[in-house]
Design an enzyme around this catalytic site. Sequence first.
Site, PDB file in Angstrom:
ATOM      1  N   LYS A  13     -17.378 -17.246  11.277  1.00 24.09           N
ATOM      2  CA  LYS A  13     -17.224 -17.216  12.730  1.00 24.09           C
ATOM      3  C   LYS A  13     -17.777 -15.975  13.333  1.00 24.09           C
ATOM      4  O   LYS A  13     -18.616 -16.402  14.379  1.00 24.09           O
ATOM      5  CB  LYS A  13     -15.581 -17.254  12.992  1.00 24.09           C
ATOM      6  CG  LYS A  13     -14.755 -18.259  12.230  1.00 24.09           C
ATOM      7  CD  LYS A  13     -13.491 -18.207  12.687  1.00 24.09           C
ATOM      8  CE  LYS A  13     -12.690 -17.177  12.092  1.00 24.09           C
ATOM      9  NZ  LYS A  13     -12.577 -16.912  10.469  1.00 24.09           N
ATOM     10  N   ARG A  88      -4.887 -19.449  16.502  1.00 21.45           N
ATOM     11  CA  ARG A  88      -4.727 -19.274  15.086  1.00 21.45           C
ATOM     12  C   ARG A  88      -3.197 -20.032  14.847  1.00 21.45           C
ATOM     13  O   ARG A  88      -3.016 -19.991  13.541  1.00 21.45           O
ATOM     14  CB  ARG A  88      -4.858 -17.836  14.682  1.00 21.45           C
ATOM     15  CG  ARG A  88      -5.701 -17.532  13.808  1.00 21.45           C
ATOM     16  CD  ARG A  88      -5.343 -15.862  13.570  1.00 21.45           C
ATOM     17  NE  ARG A  88      -6.110 -15.781  12.506  1.00 21.45           N
ATOM     18  CZ  ARG A  88      -7.248 -15.147  12.498  1.00 21.45           C
ATOM     19  NH1 ARG A  88      -7.955 -14.960  13.606  1.00 21.45           N
ATOM     20  NH2 ARG A  88      -7.885 -14.515  11.450  1.00 21.45           N
ATOM     21  N   ARG A 127     -18.679  -8.274   2.439  1.00 22.74           N
ATOM     22  CA  ARG A 127     -18.747  -8.105   3.757  1.00 22.74           C
ATOM     23  C   ARG A 127     -18.914  -6.517   4.154  1.00 22.74           C
ATOM     24  O   ARG A 127     -18.056  -5.795   3.466  1.00 22.74           O
ATOM     25  CB  ARG A 127     -17.817  -8.830   4.551  1.00 22.74           C
ATOM     26  CG  ARG A 127     -18.079  -8.357   5.823  1.00 22.74           C
ATOM     27  CD  ARG A 127     -17.116  -9.176   6.952  1.00 22.74           C
ATOM     28  NE  ARG A 127     -15.848  -9.112   6.706  1.00 22.74           N
ATOM     29  CZ  ARG A 127     -14.999 -10.034   7.402  1.00 22.74           C
ATOM     30  NH1 ARG A 127     -15.293 -10.783   8.213  1.00 22.74           N
ATOM     31  NH2 ARG A 127     -13.917 -10.126   7.123  1.00 22.74           N
ATOM     32  N   ARG A 160     -14.073  -3.386   5.597  1.00 19.89           N
ATOM     33  CA  ARG A 160     -12.840  -3.671   6.501  1.00 19.89           C
ATOM     34  C   ARG A 160     -11.899  -3.423   5.397  1.00 19.89           C
ATOM     35  O   ARG A 160     -11.858  -3.860   4.215  1.00 19.89           O
ATOM     36  CB  ARG A 160     -12.848  -5.046   6.928  1.00 19.89           C
ATOM     37  CG  ARG A 160     -12.999  -5.052   8.507  1.00 19.89           C
ATOM     38  CD  ARG A 160     -13.215  -6.535   8.817  1.00 19.89           C
ATOM     39  NE  ARG A 160     -12.110  -7.402   8.785  1.00 19.89           N
ATOM     40  CZ  ARG A 160     -11.995  -8.637   9.281  1.00 19.89           C
ATOM     41  NH1 ARG A 160     -12.900  -9.059  10.259  1.00 19.89           N
ATOM     42  NH2 ARG A 160     -10.741  -9.464   9.266  1.00 19.89           N
ATOM     43  N   ARG A 171      -4.417 -13.956   3.280  1.00 20.21           N
ATOM     44  CA  ARG A 171      -5.106 -14.458   4.536  1.00 20.21           C
ATOM     45  C   ARG A 171      -5.244 -15.788   4.557  1.00 20.21           C
ATOM     46  O   ARG A 171      -5.364 -16.635   5.372  1.00 20.21           O
ATOM     47  CB  ARG A 171      -6.351 -13.457   4.947  1.00 20.21           C
ATOM     48  CG  ARG A 171      -5.784 -12.190   5.609  1.00 20.21           C
ATOM     49  CD  ARG A 171      -6.972 -11.166   5.526  1.00 20.21           C
ATOM     50  NE  ARG A 171      -8.264 -11.716   6.377  1.00 20.21           N
ATOM     51  CZ  ARG A 171      -9.327 -11.202   6.439  1.00 20.21           C
ATOM     52  NH1 ARG A 171      -9.578 -10.254   5.437  1.00 20.21           N
ATOM     53  NH2 ARG A 171     -10.289 -11.433   6.855  1.00 20.21           N
TER      54      ARG A 171
HETATM   55  P1  AP5 Z   1     -17.946 -13.303   9.037  1.00 15.66           P
HETATM   56  O1  AP5 Z   1     -18.520 -14.009  10.152  1.00 15.66           O
HETATM   57  O2  AP5 Z   1     -17.519 -12.019   9.059  1.00 15.66           O
HETATM   58  O3  AP5 Z   1     -16.584 -14.400   8.914  1.00 15.66           O
HETATM   59  P2  AP5 Z   1     -15.544 -14.571   9.904  1.00 15.66           P
HETATM   60  O4  AP5 Z   1     -15.102 -16.064   9.766  1.00 15.66           O
HETATM   61  O5  AP5 Z   1     -15.658 -13.889  11.078  1.00 15.66           O
HETATM   62  O6  AP5 Z   1     -14.270 -13.970   8.807  1.00 15.66           O
HETATM   63  P3  AP5 Z   1     -12.882 -12.988   9.312  1.00 15.66           P
HETATM   64  O7  AP5 Z   1     -12.554 -12.323   8.217  1.00 15.66           O
HETATM   65  O8  AP5 Z   1     -13.635 -12.098  10.682  1.00 15.66           O
HETATM   66  O9  AP5 Z   1     -12.063 -13.967   9.870  1.00 15.66           O
HETATM   67  P4  AP5 Z   1     -10.440 -13.556  10.034  1.00 15.66           P
HETATM   68  O10 AP5 Z   1     -10.501 -14.965  10.607  1.00 15.66           O
HETATM   69  O11 AP5 Z   1      -9.955 -13.593   8.659  1.00 15.66           O
HETATM   70  O12 AP5 Z   1     -10.490 -12.277  10.635  1.00 15.66           O
HETATM   71  P5  AP5 Z   1     -10.269 -11.654  12.337  1.00 15.66           P
HETATM   72  O13 AP5 Z   1     -11.223 -10.658  12.411  1.00 15.66           O
HETATM   73  O14 AP5 Z   1     -10.398 -12.807  13.115  1.00 15.66           O
HETATM   74  O15 AP5 Z   1     -18.429 -13.425   7.593  1.00 15.66           O
HETATM   75  C1  AP5 Z   1     -18.117 -12.963   6.414  1.00 15.66           C
HETATM   76  C2  AP5 Z   1     -19.068 -12.578   5.393  1.00 15.66           C
HETATM   77  O16 AP5 Z   1     -19.979 -13.937   4.900  1.00 15.66           O
HETATM   78  C3  AP5 Z   1     -19.982 -11.479   6.116  1.00 15.66           C
HETATM   79  O17 AP5 Z   1     -20.264 -10.679   5.070  1.00 15.66           O
HETATM   80  C4  AP5 Z   1     -21.311 -12.217   6.554  1.00 15.66           C
HETATM   81  O18 AP5 Z   1     -22.510 -11.737   6.510  1.00 15.66           O
HETATM   82  C5  AP5 Z   1     -21.185 -13.455   5.326  1.00 15.66           C
HETATM   83  N1  AP5 Z   1     -21.785 -14.882   5.875  1.00 15.66           N
HETATM   84  C6  AP5 Z   1     -21.486 -15.302   7.051  1.00 15.66           C
HETATM   85  N2  AP5 Z   1     -22.157 -16.502   7.083  1.00 15.66           N
HETATM   86  C7  AP5 Z   1     -22.755 -16.778   5.790  1.00 15.66           C
HETATM   87  C8  AP5 Z   1     -23.486 -17.684   5.178  1.00 15.66           C
HETATM   88  N3  AP5 Z   1     -23.637 -18.934   5.948  1.00 15.66           N
HETATM   89  N4  AP5 Z   1     -23.801 -17.709   3.912  1.00 15.66           N
HETATM   90  C9  AP5 Z   1     -23.606 -16.665   3.109  1.00 15.66           C
HETATM   91  N5  AP5 Z   1     -22.973 -15.358   3.732  1.00 15.66           N
HETATM   92  C10 AP5 Z   1     -22.472 -15.712   4.901  1.00 15.66           C
HETATM   93  O19 AP5 Z   1      -8.743 -11.280  12.159  1.00 15.66           O
HETATM   94  C11 AP5 Z   1      -8.316 -10.059  11.387  1.00 15.66           C
HETATM   95  C12 AP5 Z   1      -6.843 -10.364  11.482  1.00 15.66           C
HETATM   96  O20 AP5 Z   1      -6.427  -9.855  12.775  1.00 15.66           O
HETATM   97  C13 AP5 Z   1      -5.862 -11.561  10.987  1.00 15.66           C
HETATM   98  O21 AP5 Z   1      -5.786 -11.501   9.622  1.00 15.66           O
HETATM   99  C14 AP5 Z   1      -4.539 -11.223  11.612  1.00 15.66           C
HETATM  100  O22 AP5 Z   1      -3.794 -10.528  11.364  1.00 15.66           O
HETATM  101  C15 AP5 Z   1      -5.039 -10.513  13.069  1.00 15.66           C
HETATM  102  N6  AP5 Z   1      -5.493 -11.617  14.058  1.00 15.66           N
HETATM  103  C16 AP5 Z   1      -6.842 -11.938  14.808  1.00 15.66           C
HETATM  104  N7  AP5 Z   1      -6.632 -12.950  15.569  1.00 15.66           N
HETATM  105  C17 AP5 Z   1      -5.313 -13.310  15.592  1.00 15.66           C
HETATM  106  C18 AP5 Z   1      -4.732 -14.395  16.430  1.00 15.66           C
HETATM  107  N8  AP5 Z   1      -5.307 -15.115  17.162  1.00 15.66           N
HETATM  108  N9  AP5 Z   1      -3.179 -14.486  16.288  1.00 15.66           N
HETATM  109  C19 AP5 Z   1      -2.680 -13.463  15.217  1.00 15.66           C
HETATM  110  N10 AP5 Z   1      -3.117 -12.566  14.458  1.00 15.66           N
HETATM  111  C20 AP5 Z   1      -4.482 -12.549  14.459  1.00 15.66           C
HETATM  112 MG    MG Z   2     -14.665 -12.179  12.109  1.00 14.60          MG
END
Ligand code: AP5
Ligand code: MG
Length: 216
Positions: A13, A88, A127, A160, A171
Amino acid sequence: MKIVLLGPPGAGKGTQAKSICNRYNIPHISTGDIFRKNMSENTPLGIEARKHIDKGYLVPDDITINMVYERLQAEDCKDGYLLDGFPRTVKQAEALERFLKEKNESLTVALLIQVPREFIIERMTGRRVCPACGASYHTKFNMPIIAGKCDICGSDIIQRKDDTEETVRERLDVYKAQTQPLIDFYEDRNVLSKVDGTKAINEVFESICNILGEKI
Ligand code: AP5
Ligand code: MG
Ligand code: ZN
């Protein structure tokens, strides 16, 4: 253009959000990035968020919804935005729906990046992220040009704290229980589009651009 990006942790994402927002010139609103910024500055919001995030749990809905409401009122959101990691939960999705309705607006698309569970652990543990601008890298799939430095802003990239295998598993369970129901939510409203997130980063971006091209 008002986009919601859906998908499990590690779907890509954040990676795709950067490219989409560059191309369409809209702000990238990542709730995860906003929480992490607050955590690094030890704000009251950051201190509260850390209790949940480090364990892999969601931050409570009322806190998250208020934070997003405030962000969406900003001037730069008036011509559109991309939401990455919000909504979410069904409660968050309903809150966004109310917010849009009040302004007589609607969502352009909810984009689901589909990646099966077996890809995710490798993506997450490899990552590296930029704490300054939020860019994502990977030790194998997406290396920065200069080792250890962000391509975009030159900051040192880090791992991270919630990217350990144990937290990633938690997660993924949280995603399945609380976020996966949003697929039906948006399907029912006829705004869901799906992309195969297992392809290479540039191929996934191409599929997304094809979908967005049909929407505008
Ligand atoms: P990346 O693009 O970083 O993936 P992502 O989908 O953004 O994953 P996140 O871990 O950021 O998602 P998340 O939803 O768990 O975390 P968030 O920060 O939103 O890609 C991942 C890796 O793969 C990278 O190394 C990249 O280079 C590689 N990659 C990407 N595409 C690829 C491809 N096509 N092929 C190969 N490799 C690839 O949330 C974190 C925390 O915050 C949550 O756990 C929660 O506690 C809290 N939080 C956030 N939003 C909310 C909400 N709305 N409500 C409640 N809590 C929330
Ligand atoms: Mg992300
Ligand atoms: Zn950076």
